[in-house]
Design an enzyme around this catalytic site. Structure first.
Site, PDB file in Angstrom:
ATOM      1  N   GLY A 321      18.124 -95.808  55.047  1.00  0.00           N
ATOM      2  CA  GLY A 321      18.335 -95.393  53.614  1.00  0.00           C
ATOM      3  C   GLY A 321      19.640 -95.624  53.050  1.00  0.00           C
ATOM      4  O   GLY A 321      20.195 -96.580  53.254  1.00  0.00           O
ATOM      5  N   ASP A 348      20.768-107.071  47.573  1.00  0.00           N
ATOM      6  CA  ASP A 348      20.784-107.639  46.204  1.00  0.00           C
ATOM      7  C   ASP A 348      19.473-106.751  45.453  1.00  0.00           C
ATOM      8  O   ASP A 348      19.606-106.439  44.055  1.00  0.00           O
ATOM      9  CB  ASP A 348      20.674-108.838  46.243  1.00  0.00           C
ATOM     10  CG  ASP A 348      21.831-109.828  46.979  1.00  0.00           C
ATOM     11  OD1 ASP A 348      22.669-109.087  46.920  1.00  0.00           O
ATOM     12  OD2 ASP A 348      21.555-110.708  47.535  1.00  0.00           O
TER      13      ASP A 348
END
Length: 402
Positions: A321, A348
Site C-alpha cells: 500500500g 505511474d
C-alpha cells in the site's frame, strides 16, 4: 517568440516577488538563463505597474498602502498594454479537473522472464513486445482514464520511435499534447524486465531526447500550466527544465505533485516546490540518506521529507500500500487485492490517477484511495501504459465498500 518569452519571463518574476516579497537579480538571471541586464529591464518595466519597487540588486513587493493610487493601475494600463495583459492577481481557487504533466516518452522493450538474470547469465525470455512508455506518458494516460482534462508535454527525437509516440499519444484522449523534437538525439527508450518468480520488474532507461527540453520550451508552456489545477512531473527529463516548470506551477498556486523517480541528487532542490511528493521506499531512502525498513523508519522518513518542504508526503510501498503524512497525522493505506501481471506502470498509474482526482476537487484521502484502486487494476494488465477505465475503478471501490 521574443515578445511572448518576455511576457512569460516577466510573469514568472512577478510571481516570485509576490511569493517571496523580494528577489535578487543575480538569482533570477541564473534561474531564467538570461543576463542580469535583461532582468533589470524586466524589473524596471514591472515597477511601472505600481506593484513592485526596484532596489539595489533586486526588487521588493509593495504593500497596498505603497502601491499605485490608481485603481487597477489604469493610468499605466494605457502606456504599456503588453505587460498589463497579465493577470497580476492570484486567481481564485478553481477545480476544473485540468492536469498538466511535464514528463518523458520512452519506447519500452518489454521482456517477461522466469527470473532476473545474474551477472554474466544469458536466459531466454518467455515473451517480449515493444510498447509505448515513459513515466510522463504513462501518468498522462492514467490521468486521462481517471477523468482529467490532461495536457501532456514531452520531447522526442526525429526517428521511427517519435512517429510511434505521435500516433500513440494522439489516440489516448489527451485534451492537449505538446510534443517538442530534437533532430540529433534519439527518442527515449527503456528495457523492461518482468520476473515471474519475483513478481517485480527491473528497468534500464536511455533518456535520449527527454533530457534536452530547453528553457524556451518550458517558457512556452507557462500559459497552459497556469490554466490547470494540478501540475505533475517526475525526474526523467533534464533537471533544469523540470525545476523551472515546477517552480512556476508552484508560484501560480497550483497543486504540484512531484514523483521523484528515477532518483537523482537534484530531487533535493525541487522538494520545496511540491505540494505532494510521492517517493517509493528506495527513493525515500535516497532522499533522507538512510535505510527505511520498519514502520518506525517509514514514519521517520515521512517526517524528514516533510521538513524539506512538501505539504503532503506519500511513500508508496508496492503490495503493502502506501503511507501518508500531512505534517500532523500519519496514516497507512493498504493496497487493493490484485493479481500481478505487470507491475512496471504501477507507480505511474497511482500518480496519474491521484493528480486527476485532486484536480477534480477530491480531498487527499479520497484521491489516494481512488489512486490505489486504479493502480491495483493497472498491475493486472500487460504493459505500463495499459491503464484501466474509470468505470472499472468505481466497480472495485464499490466492491470494497460492499
Amino acid at each position: 517568440m521574443s515578445d511572448r518569452y518576455k511576457q512569460m519571463r516577466q510573469r514568472f518574476i512577478l510571481l516570485e516577488i509576490k511569493k517571496n516579497k523580494t528577489i535578487k537579480i543575480n538569482v533570477l538571471a541564473k534561474i531564467l538563463c538570461v543576463t542580469e541586464r535583461t532582468i533589470r529591464r524586466d524589473i524596471h518595466a514591472l515597477a511601472q505597474t505600481g506593484l513592485i519597487r526596484a532596489r539595489y540588486g533586486g526588487a521588493v513587493l509593495l504593500s497596498q498602502k505603497e502601491a499605485s493610487p490608481y485603481q487597477d493601475n489604469q493610468l499605466y494600463l494605457h502606456t504599456n498594454m503588453e505587460i498589463n495583459a497579465f493577470n497580476f492577481t492570484t486567481p481564485a481557487a478553481k477545480k476544473n479537473g485540468r492536469v498538466f504533466i511535464l514528463g518523458s516518452f520512452n519506447t519500452d522493450l518489454v521482456y517477461r522472464l522466469q527470473h532476473f538474470p545474474g551477472a554474466g547469465e544469458t536466459i531466454r525470455a518467455l515473451y517480449s513486445c515493444c510498447l509505448p512508455g515513459g513515466k510522463g506518458s504513462n501518468q498522462a494516460v492514467a490521468a486521462c482514464h481517471a477523468g482529467a482534462h490532461t495536457h501532456f508535454t514531452a520531447k522526442v527525437g526525429e526517428d521511427d520511435f517519435a512517429l510511434k509516440a505521435q500516433q500513440f499519444l494522439g489516440s489516448v484522449g489527451l485534451e492537449a499534447l505538446t510534443l517538442f523534437s530534437q533532430p540529433d538525439v534519439p527518442t527515449g527508450s527503456a528495457v523492461v524486465m518482468v520476473s515471474e518468480d519475483a513478481g517485480d520488474n527491473a528497468i534500464v532507461i536511455n533518456p535520449g531526447a527527454n533530457q534536452t527540453i530547453s528553457r524556451d520550451e518550458v517558457l512556452a508552456c507557462y500559459e497552459a500550466i497556469g490554466q490547470c489545477d494540478v501540475f505533475l512531473t517526475q525526474m526523467e527529463n533534464n533537471p533544469g527544465a523540470t525545476a523551472l516548470a515546477l517552480n512556476f506551477a508552484h508560484s501560480c498556486g497550483l497543486t504540484t505533485i512531484f514523483n521523484p523517480a528515477p532518483w537523482r541528487k537534484e530531487v533535493l532542490d525541487l522538494l520545496a516546490w511540491a505540494t505532494v511528493v510521492t517517493p517509493n521506499l528506495t527513493e525515500a531512502e535516497s532522499i533522507i540518506g538512510a535505510p527505511v525498513r520498519s514502520e518506525a523508519d517509514i514514519r521517520g522518513a515521512a517526517e524528514a521529507i516533510h521538513r524539506l518542504g512538501p505539504q503532503i508526503v506519500i511513500i508508496t510501498l508496492g503490495s503493502k500500500g502506501c503511507w501518508l503524512f500531512d505534517g500532523q497525522q500519519h496514516r497507512s493505506f493498504p493496497a487493493f487485492p490484485a493479481v500481478n501481471v505487470d507491475t512496471a506502470g504501477a507507480g505511474d498509474a497511482f500518480n496519474g490517477a491521484l493528480a486527476a482526482q485532486l484536480a477534480r476537487g477530491e480531498n487527499i484521502t479520497a484521491a489516494l484511495t481512488y489512486a490505489s484502486a486504479f493502480a491495483s487494476l493497472a498491475v493486472e494488465r500487460e504493459g505500463a501504459s495499459n491503464m484501466p477505465e474509470h468505470s472499472a475503478v468505481i466497480e472495485r471501490l464499490n466492491a470494497l465498500m460492499n
